[in-house]
Design an enzyme around this catalytic site. Structure first.
Site, PDB file in Angstrom:
ATOM      1  N   VAL A 223       1.284  -3.877   3.944  1.00  0.00           N
ATOM      2  CA  VAL A 223       1.223  -5.185   4.598  1.00  0.00           C
ATOM      3  C   VAL A 223       2.475  -6.029   4.325  1.00  0.00           C
ATOM      4  O   VAL A 223       2.608  -7.133   4.856  1.00  0.00           O
ATOM      5  CB  VAL A 223      -0.051  -5.964   4.207  1.00  0.00           C
ATOM      6  CG1 VAL A 223      -1.284  -5.246   4.717  1.00  0.00           C
ATOM      7  CG2 VAL A 223      -0.132  -6.195   2.703  1.00  0.00           C
TER       8      VAL A 223
ATOM      9  N   TYR B  30      -4.520   3.426   7.988  1.00  0.00           N
ATOM     10  CA  TYR B  30      -5.848   2.801   8.015  1.00  0.00           C
ATOM     11  C   TYR B  30      -6.649   3.216   9.234  1.00  0.00           C
ATOM     12  O   TYR B  30      -6.600   4.376   9.643  1.00  0.00           O
ATOM     13  CB  TYR B  30      -5.714   1.286   7.876  1.00  0.00           C
ATOM     14  CG  TYR B  30      -4.852   0.905   6.721  1.00  0.00           C
ATOM     15  CD1 TYR B  30      -5.170   1.329   5.429  1.00  0.00           C
ATOM     16  CD2 TYR B  30      -3.682   0.165   6.881  1.00  0.00           C
ATOM     17  CE1 TYR B  30      -4.360   1.013   4.339  1.00  0.00           C
ATOM     18  CE2 TYR B  30      -2.875  -0.163   5.798  1.00  0.00           C
ATOM     19  CZ  TYR B  30      -3.217   0.274   4.535  1.00  0.00           C
ATOM     20  OH  TYR B  30      -2.415  -0.032   3.478  1.00  0.00           O
TER      21      TYR B  30
ATOM     22  N   LYS C  59       0.629   3.450  -3.015  1.00  0.00           N
ATOM     23  CA  LYS C  59      -0.548   4.294  -3.253  1.00  0.00           C
ATOM     24  C   LYS C  59      -0.197   5.777  -3.297  1.00  0.00           C
ATOM     25  O   LYS C  59      -0.834   6.544  -4.023  1.00  0.00           O
ATOM     26  CB  LYS C  59      -1.599   4.037  -2.168  1.00  0.00           C
ATOM     27  CG  LYS C  59      -2.177   2.630  -2.188  1.00  0.00           C
ATOM     28  CD  LYS C  59      -3.049   2.366  -0.967  1.00  0.00           C
ATOM     29  CE  LYS C  59      -3.611   0.944  -0.974  1.00  0.00           C
ATOM     30  NZ  LYS C  59      -4.404   0.649   0.252  1.00  0.00           N
TER      31      LYS C  59
ATOM     32  N   SER D 220       0.790  -1.235   0.000  1.00  0.00           N
ATOM     33  CA  SER D 220       0.000   0.000   0.000  1.00  0.00           C
ATOM     34  C   SER D 220       0.823   1.285   0.000  1.00  0.00           C
ATOM     35  O   SER D 220       0.275   2.367  -0.237  1.00  0.00           O
ATOM     36  CB  SER D 220      -0.953   0.008   1.200  1.00  0.00           C
ATOM     37  OG  SER D 220      -1.999  -0.905   1.003  1.00  0.00           O
TER      38      SER D 220
ATOM     39  N   TYR E 272      -2.549  -2.384 -10.513  1.00  0.00           N
ATOM     40  CA  TYR E 272      -2.567  -2.185  -9.066  1.00  0.00           C
ATOM     41  C   TYR E 272      -1.838  -3.319  -8.355  1.00  0.00           C
ATOM     42  O   TYR E 272      -1.021  -3.088  -7.454  1.00  0.00           O
ATOM     43  CB  TYR E 272      -4.008  -2.072  -8.554  1.00  0.00           C
ATOM     44  CG  TYR E 272      -4.108  -2.001  -7.051  1.00  0.00           C
ATOM     45  CD1 TYR E 272      -3.724  -0.855  -6.363  1.00  0.00           C
ATOM     46  CD2 TYR E 272      -4.551  -3.095  -6.312  1.00  0.00           C
ATOM     47  CE1 TYR E 272      -3.787  -0.791  -4.978  1.00  0.00           C
ATOM     48  CE2 TYR E 272      -4.632  -3.037  -4.930  1.00  0.00           C
ATOM     49  CZ  TYR E 272      -4.246  -1.889  -4.265  1.00  0.00           C
ATOM     50  OH  TYR E 272      -4.313  -1.838  -2.900  1.00  0.00           O
TER      51      TYR E 272
END
Length: 337
Positions: free
Chosen positions: A291, A273, A100, A97, A221
């Site tokens: 992660v 998050y 991103k 992530s 992605y």
């Protein structure tokens, strides 16, 4: 001037000099305590090494489950691009992530902030990173840091086929000044074969008219999440956004104060998050976790921090990584607040 006046004058000069010298000494001593060294990083790393026991390596993506839970690394890119490393800094892991924030930078550069955020929100969340949030209701992702928003962000990058992914990979290579970086084919295949939840988000957004392409966009992605790098590379990424999109060596090709602010604001409110609110209270810095066990941190106007430890807490953030950052921020008083 009489003898007594001279005596008092001499005493005054002596006292002033004494106070001046001691103030400088105190200031210098304080500054010495604040100097970043690899020894100070090593001390923080060793103190927090065992936190991996409290976490678990992500195994919902089979390839990630193969990571050594005991691996740990800590890197800082300080003022003028000076690099400090400790631990397994040559150990590679996947961005997941953290990619991103790179995708967001590219999409906004190409389309403009208004166009990108017309399709998603600026909102934080109390939900996990892979939650559908309000896709079934308003139809728009909450933010570009949760999976749904990130999938949409990547689909907004211009180009057919693998082109959007290659733009992300090239940008990571540029920011880290590491042209050898690539993605893990095995992790990519593992993510693609098990990414049914992400596939569901993709098709919900396609149904809502936010995405018009095919699964090639989703594959991009999965590929961006599979880019492999080190903790030092993460620190360089943190430095980049902390310093108005100027690279650690001073290269200002992409300098953009407003874009850096946008990315850091999203990191601050949603980069960790559902833990982001508590993290803002304890650490107080724009950060993005993945992660794969990495966390990239920006200290605005100052430095970048990169940590790695693959055992994750219940929020999907590196357990030992979080505690290393927390101790470092406290020791050097880096919180924005």
């Amino acid at each position: 001037m009489n003898k007594q006046s001279l005596l008092w004058s001499a005493k005054g000069i002596f006292i002033a000099a004494f106070l001046s010298v001691n103030t400088i000494t105190y200031a210098q001593k304080g500054a010495e305590n604040k100097i970043i060294t690899e020894k100070s990083l090593e001390s923080i790393l060793e103190k927090n090494r065992t936190y991996y026991i409290e976490g678990k390596v992500a195994d919902y993506i089979p390839e990630l489950g193969k990571m050594d839970a005991k691996a740990i690394a800590f890197s800082v890119v300080a003022k003028n691009g000076k690099i400090f490393n400790s631990g397994d800094v040559h150990k590679k892991f996947t961005m997941q992530s953290i990619s991103k924030i790179i995708a967001l930078m590219i999409a906004v550069n190409e389309r403009g902030e208004a166009d990108v955020f017309n399709k998603m929100g600026y909102f934080g969340t109390d939900r996990p990173f892979n939650h559908f949030s309000n896709l079934e209701t308003t139809g728009k992702p909450l933010n570009p840091m949760m999976n749904a928003g990130a999938i949409l962000t990547t689909s907004l990058i211009l180009g057919n086929g693998e082109k959007p992914f290659l733009k992300i990979l090239d940008m990571v290579r540029y920011i880290t000044k590491n042209p050898t970086l690539d993605y893990s084919k095995s992790v990519y295949e593992s993510e693609k074969s098990t990414g049914h939840r992400n596939r569901g988000m993709f098709y919900l957004m396609k149904n809502n008219g936010l995405i018009s392409g095919n699964e090639d966009q989703l594959d991009n992605y999965f590929r961006q999440c599979s880019i492999e790098l080190t903790a030092e590379d993460l620190a360089k990424i943190g430095y980049f956004f902390a310093n108005q999109c100027v690279r650690f060596d001073g290269d200002a090709t992409y300098k953009n104060k407003e874009l850096a602010r946008l990315v850091q604001s999203q990191m601050l409110i949603a980069g960790m998050y559902e833990f982001s609110g508590e993290y803002a209270r304890t650490v107080g810095l724009p950060s993005k976790s993945g992660v794969g066990g990495g966390i990239a941190v920006s200290v605005p106007g100052k430095m970048g921090i990169g940590v790695f430890s693959p055992a994750l807490d219940q929020h999907g953030n590196s357990s030992a990584g979080y505690h290393m950052i927390l101790d470092f921020v406290k020791q050097y008083d880096l919180s924005l607040f």
